[in-house]
Design a protein around this motif. Sequence first.
Motif, mmCIF file in Angstrom:
data_model
loop_
_atom_site.group_PDB
_atom_site.id
_atom_site.type_symbol
_atom_site.label_atom_id
_atom_site.label_comp_id
_atom_site.label_asym_id
_atom_site.label_seq_id
_atom_site.Cartn_x
_atom_site.Cartn_y
_atom_site.Cartn_z
ATOM 1 N N PHE A 25 0.609 5.684 -0.142
ATOM 2 C CA PHE A 25 -0.259 6.799 0.253
ATOM 3 C C PHE A 25 0.099 8.021 -0.578
ATOM 4 C CE2 PHE A 25 -0.015 3.894 3.727
ATOM 5 C CZ PHE A 25 -1.248 3.940 4.372
ATOM 6 N N HIS A 29 -3.956 4.503 -1.314
ATOM 7 C CA HIS A 29 -4.810 5.439 -0.577
ATOM 8 C C HIS A 29 -4.875 6.679 -1.461
ATOM 9 C CE1 HIS A 29 -6.144 7.617 3.254
ATOM 10 N NE2 HIS A 29 -6.042 8.555 2.333
ATOM 11 N N LYS A 41 0.835 -1.207 0.000
ATOM 12 C CA LYS A 41 0.000 0.000 0.000
ATOM 13 C C LYS A 41 0.866 1.251 0.000
ATOM 14 C CE LYS A 41 -3.703 2.559 2.372
ATOM 15 N NZ LYS A 41 -4.477 2.774 3.595
ATOM 16 N N VAL A 55 -8.088 1.468 -2.359
ATOM 17 C CA VAL A 55 -8.749 1.192 -1.072
ATOM 18 C C VAL A 55 -9.738 2.312 -0.764
ATOM 19 C CG1 VAL A 55 -6.874 -0.135 -0.037
ATOM 20 C CG2 VAL A 55 -6.891 2.331 0.220
ATOM 21 N N HIS A 56 -10.678 2.015 0.078
ATOM 22 C CA HIS A 56 -11.693 2.955 0.610
ATOM 23 C C HIS A 56 -12.122 4.054 -0.358
ATOM 24 C CE1 HIS A 56 -8.072 5.182 1.627
ATOM 25 N NE2 HIS A 56 -7.824 4.537 2.756
#
Length: 448
Positions: A153, A185, A151, A240-241
């Motif tokens: 960011f 992200h 992941k 994600v999200h």
Amino acid sequence: MNKRFLLKNGEVIHHDRIGREDVLVSGERIEKVAAGIELDEGIQVIECAGRLIFPGIIDSHTHMGVPIKGGYSADNFETGSRAALHGGVTTIIDFTVLNENQTLMESFNERLSRAEKSLVDYGIHCNVTRLSPDLLKEIPALVDMGVISFKVFTTYRSAGMMLSYPQIEQVAREVARSDGVLMVHAEDDAVLQQAAEPFLASRSTLVSDHARTRPAAAEVEAINRVGNILQKTNCRGYVVHLTSAAGLTAAANFPDLALETCPQYLFFDEAVFDCDDGRMFVASPPIKRRDDRAALWQAINDGTIHTIGTDHCPFNLADKASDIPFQEIPNGMGGVETLFPVLLARFLAEGKDLCQLVRLLSTHPAEIFGLAPRKGSLDIGSDADIVIVNPKRVSKGWDRELASITDWNGYSGLPALFPEHVFRRGEWIVQDGHLRAASPGRFVPGHT
Ligand code: URP
Ligand code: ZN
Ligand code: ZN
């Protein structure tokens, strides 16, 4: 340990069909799934007439006991996994925390040792929150160890977690070489900074200001930038999200991109920020508008969104005290215990396709993160992770019966259908809705 038992006459929900079938479990695995299995006497039979039988739920986005804004999210692996089981989650995938001076491998080993307390099985995603040539070189070894998802960011600059787009490209190249998955992200930091400019000196405690400083435009910019990087590097990607209609439109330009949303973006909109406990709903990215929520449901219905993970990162009421300026409220919400119960209740109430629910919560996370065929299905040879629900047993006052140790739950008051029984690798851990003692969960390596 090598016990055999038969789940008889249940309505079995697979990713592509629903049928009246019996499920024969032998030890930790599913031995047979078929209509009308007849067995010799002496084998335990669990009558499941009128019950729905689902594969164990995979929550592929949790943060157990992670540092956020000077504190820690309120669940550790033990407490969070107990809550998970009560809600039908039998596998989680949690994220490493890359501390100062640590290698990626050290951060993985640290998370792995914390996860030993877990009662559900677990995979691990690797957070890449800073970069150096040495860290990049570690990626193939991690993939060999079963950590296939990384992941990055595009924000959290002040927390020291953000990578620049050129750095993200370097990670994507290396992840692609190992056939891993790059998770992003997606909130572009430059867009966020511009939106936050008017609030720089503000000590506002208005929760809605958190949302004002993190607009959907940031999601769009990050998806466009990272989407192009993924195409250029031929790397598999996973957002994600995802929170917004505009984010969905941006993602449509990148058909290979896998998309995750979370229950908080499906069940709530910005109106929650005006409630007494509005600060408890602070998460990043923030919950968006009513039309965003509607667009996300549409994308759930038509299969544009591939998974629903919780981003489980709970806090207690005292952690988010009402006099904290909005910028300092720890971001995150719990959800691992309620993920399946509230979604199932909604799917049943609206006559939605239960196979789609299985795809979102079991099949796709298992496939994307390389846990299939062991996890994510009720096929012969798979782990006997099984969730049984009585659809007539609508849970009332369920928030008083939660296993969670936290003192706030955002989903209270919503209809929910909690499992009657949960088996994790054949072990009967939730019986008649009650948690029993359980043996430890195990690390499940992902395969590319
Ligand atoms: O507010 C959130 N989502 N906290 C968890 C960290 C993250 O970015 O997923
Ligand atoms: Zn995130
Ligand atoms: Zn997260």
